[in-house]
Write an enzyme that holds these catalytic residues in place. Sequence first.
Site, PDB file in Angstrom:
ATOM      1  N   TYR A 184       1.336   3.822   1.130  1.00  0.00           N
ATOM      2  CA  TYR A 184       0.941   4.669   2.260  1.00  0.00           C
ATOM      3  C   TYR A 184       1.331   4.007   3.585  1.00  0.00           C
ATOM      4  O   TYR A 184       2.065   3.030   3.596  1.00  0.00           O
ATOM      5  CB  TYR A 184      -0.544   5.031   2.140  1.00  0.00           C
ATOM      6  CG  TYR A 184      -0.763   5.893   0.910  1.00  0.00           C
ATOM      7  CD1 TYR A 184      -0.197   7.157   0.826  1.00  0.00           C
ATOM      8  CD2 TYR A 184      -1.446   5.411  -0.202  1.00  0.00           C
ATOM      9  CE1 TYR A 184      -0.333   7.944  -0.312  1.00  0.00           C
ATOM     10  CE2 TYR A 184      -1.590   6.184  -1.354  1.00  0.00           C
ATOM     11  CZ  TYR A 184      -1.027   7.454  -1.398  1.00  0.00           C
ATOM     12  OH  TYR A 184      -1.141   8.229  -2.523  1.00  0.00           O
ATOM     13  N   ASN A 189       6.089  -1.449  -7.344  1.00  0.00           N
ATOM     14  CA  ASN A 189       7.539  -1.244  -7.414  1.00  0.00           C
ATOM     15  C   ASN A 189       7.883   0.025  -8.175  1.00  0.00           C
ATOM     16  O   ASN A 189       7.326   0.285  -9.241  1.00  0.00           O
ATOM     17  CB  ASN A 189       8.189  -2.429  -8.141  1.00  0.00           C
ATOM     18  CG  ASN A 189       9.697  -2.330  -8.096  1.00  0.00           C
ATOM     19  OD1 ASN A 189      10.288  -2.400  -7.022  1.00  0.00           O
ATOM     20  ND2 ASN A 189      10.321  -2.135  -9.239  1.00  0.00           N
TER      21      ASN A 189
END
Length: 366
Positions: free
Chosen positions: A181, A234
């Site tokens: 975010y 990731n």
Amino acid sequence: MSNQALLTPFHKNLDLKNRVAMAPMTRSRAANEGNIPTEDLHVTYYVQRASAGLIITEGSQVSKDAVGYINTAGIYSKEQVEGWKKVTKAVHEKGGKIFIQLWHVGRMSHPDFHDGELPLAPSALNPNAKSYTPEGFKDTVTPKEMTIEDIKQTVKDFKNAAINAIEAGFDGVEIHSSNGYLFHQFFNGTSNHRTDEYGGNMENRTRFFFEVLDAMKEVIPQEKIGVRFNPSLNGMFGITLDEETIPTFEFIIKKLNDYDLAYVHLSEPFNDVSNVPFAVEHIAKHFRPLYNGTLMINAGFDQESGNKVIEEGYADLVAFGKPFISNPDLVERFEHNYPIAEWDADTFYTPGKEGYIDYPEYSEEN
Ligand SMILES: Cc1cc2nc3c(=O)[nH]c(=O)nc-3n(C[C@H](O)[C@H](O)[C@H](O)COP(=O)(O)O)c2cc1C
């Protein structure tokens, strides 16, 4: 009496009856109009889980700009504050403690949430993800690169949300600087291509986060502020590790020693990163030596591994997410070594009571 590490009270900068935290989880049950927590759903849900040493609420938006999902709660309007007051009062009456997670999704959003305007982000780079809008899943778009004015306004929004959180009766706030975010988008080189003082080297990529933290500590005690990071994230939420990612988190976490925060909350990798370049596999082990304050660890823990990570000295507190969805009495289950009920992922984000407040406490029949 159980002598499990997880069930030992924690009396340092925080005063907690045990070391079992409820991890922040979006459950998409806020009232459609106004993103307001509701009495019949939110109050019951959090009260059922008040035996946790600390509850961290679902991510709650700091402004209308911060929204990226339907039916997620906010903490910027008067009505939202009033809604949350009922939750905090009821949790406190049950002897619980509760922080609110402060959230800005950045580019993980859609123009449908912003009257057709583009979502805000450090750079105009599409995360190529999906946004869950009122009309169902839609592809994300190329966001608007935040101007300096946008950045300053967002700092103000977080500051204001911190004031609102205390007014709403929360014991503290957690900055959602995790999971791809807005803050994470600034930290990461794949989502931040800025050439001004908010991009480039790690000091610049972390500047916005520290500006928010500094602004918030002007209005609420810093002992009431926690922060959350997911350093080895990731291939999810639009984030890809690069050679600067882990050094950037090391930089942040070392710098946080100069503060007196409630805690630093870290996530172990969400997926297998054993063969991923630049990843750290064991987050608690890697980061514990770098941070002097209270460290909370999360992701994938159970009773046994949770006790172990505390006993080994890699964490002070352990946050449990999914186990708390299906086991409102998770602490009591640990205490008595009762079995853990499985969660139903199909009702994580669906409206209404089902899969939200209808998971029973342990009994021999269930
Ligand atoms: C339904 C659901 C919603 C979540 N929402 C949030 C959120 O709002 N904020 C956040 O930081 N993490 C969120 N997460 C991540 C969890 O806090 C936690 O990191 C993840 O579930 C892994 O921990 P666990 O293995 O104990 O479940 C969410 C996870 C789930 C399953």
